[in-house]
Design a protein around this motif. Structure first.
Motif, short mmCIF file in Angstrom:
data_model
loop_
_atom_site.label_atom_id
_atom_site.label_comp_id
_atom_site.label_asym_id
_atom_site.label_seq_id
_atom_site.Cartn_x
_atom_site.Cartn_y
_atom_site.Cartn_z
N LEU A 111 0.18 -1.08 -0.30
CA LEU A 111 0.11 0.30 -0.11
C LEU A 111 0.92 1.19 0.01
N GLY A 112 2.27 1.32 0.61
CA GLY A 112 2.66 2.43 0.61
C GLY A 112 3.44 2.74 -0.82
N MET A 113 4.12 1.99 -1.27
CA MET A 113 4.39 1.53 -2.61
C MET A 113 3.69 2.16 -3.91
N PHE A 114 2.00 1.57 -3.08
CA PHE A 114 1.34 2.41 -4.24
C PHE A 114 0.81 3.25 -4.40
N ALA A 115 0.97 4.13 -2.85
CA ALA A 115 0.41 6.01 -2.41
C ALA A 115 1.47 6.24 -3.31
N LEU A 116 3.00 5.98 -2.55
CA LEU A 116 4.04 6.65 -3.34
C LEU A 116 4.16 7.15 -5.29
N LEU A 117 3.83 5.95 -5.48
CA LEU A 117 4.18 6.21 -7.24
C LEU A 117 2.88 6.61 -7.41
N LYS A 118 2.06 6.04 -6.87
CA LYS A 118 0.59 7.47 -7.63
C LYS A 118 1.04 8.56 -7.09
N GLY A 119 1.18 8.53 -6.19
CA GLY A 119 1.04 9.66 -5.46
C GLY A 119 1.43 10.51 -6.16
N PRO A 120 3.10 11.04 -5.27
CA PRO A 120 4.19 11.99 -4.96
C PRO A 120 4.72 11.58 -6.08
N CYS A 121 5.00 10.67 -6.68
CA CYS A 121 5.34 10.67 -7.97
C CYS A 121 4.58 10.38 -9.81
N GLY A 122 3.58 11.07 -9.55
CA GLY A 122 2.45 10.52 -10.55
C GLY A 122 2.43 9.11 -11.77
N ILE A 123 3.01 8.50 -11.36
CA ILE A 123 2.64 7.58 -11.79
C ILE A 123 0.93 7.39 -11.94
N ASP A 124 0.74 6.45 -12.77
CA ASP A 124 -1.19 6.08 -13.33
C ASP A 124 -1.22 5.21 -12.55
N TYR A 125 -2.21 4.88 -11.72
CA TYR A 125 -2.26 4.05 -10.50
C TYR A 125 -2.24 2.41 -10.90
N LYS A 126 -3.05 2.08 -12.10
CA LYS A 126 -2.28 0.66 -12.94
C LYS A 126 -1.11 0.18 -13.02
N ILE A 127 -0.51 1.59 -13.44
CA ILE A 127 1.36 1.37 -13.60
C ILE A 127 1.95 0.84 -12.08
N SER A 128 1.03 2.04 -11.11
CA SER A 128 1.42 2.11 -9.95
C SER A 128 1.43 1.11 -9.10
N ASN A 129 0.62 0.19 -9.01
CA ASN A 129 -0.65 -0.76 -8.70
C ASN A 129 0.25 -2.25 -9.52
N PHE A 130 0.63 -2.82 -10.32
CA PHE A 130 1.78 -3.60 -10.50
C PHE A 130 3.35 -3.65 -9.99
N PHE A 131 3.49 -2.46 -9.94
CA PHE A 131 5.23 -2.49 -9.00
C PHE A 131 5.13 -2.39 -7.92
N SER A 132 3.86 -1.99 -7.34
CA SER A 132 3.79 -2.18 -5.78
C SER A 132 3.73 -3.24 -5.31
#
Length: 138
Positions: free
Chosen positions: A28-49
């Motif tokens: 969840l932390g990586m998901f929030a970080l990637l989609k929030g401050p990093c601005g990465i699309d939630y689908k891509i953020s979800n995959f990497f998290s």
């Protein structure tokens, strides 16, 4: 009190819940970080998290939850491959489930992520216990 803590620690299900909770926090932390401050699309953020959480989960499951001992590096690699293959099944549930909940059920992204985490955590316990780390010596 110390005896209670020891008794709880000796139960692999309790250890799995604790370290599963930590794995969920990593996810969840990586998901929030990637989609929030990093601005990465939630689908891509979800995959990497999920991918990062899988690596974290292997280490804590092997060392602390199931306390699996490998005789060789090859044995560890074999366990890791089985672990990742099992997690790929539940990763498909999570990677497909979050967009389904968001786009078709119109749920908030983080709620969808939390819901899929519950399902994935339960299934992952059984995969790890019976398919990956089953050869541990008691």
């Amino acid at each position: 009190m110390l005896n209670l803590i020891k008794k709880l620690y000796n139960d692999s299900r309790i250890r799995y819940l604790f370290f599963g909770g930590l794995t969920t926090l990593v996810n969840l932390g990586m998901f929030a970080l990637l989609k929030g401050p990093c601005g990465i699309d939630y689908k891509i953020s979800n995959f990497f998290s999920v991918a990062i959480a899988i690596c974290f989960a292997f280490v804590v499951n092997k060392l602390y939850v199931f306390q699996s001992k490998s005789e060789s590096f090859a044995d560890t690699i074999h366990e890791f491959i089985k672990f990742v293959l099992g997690r790929l099944v539940t990763m498909a549930v999570e990677v497909g489930g979050v967009p389904f909940c968001v786009e078709f059920l119109h749920q908030p992204q983080m709620i969808a992520k939390l819901e899929t985490q519950v399902i994935v955590t339960i299934v992952n316990y059984f995969i790890s216990k019976f398919l990956v780390f089953k050869s541990q010596k008691k």
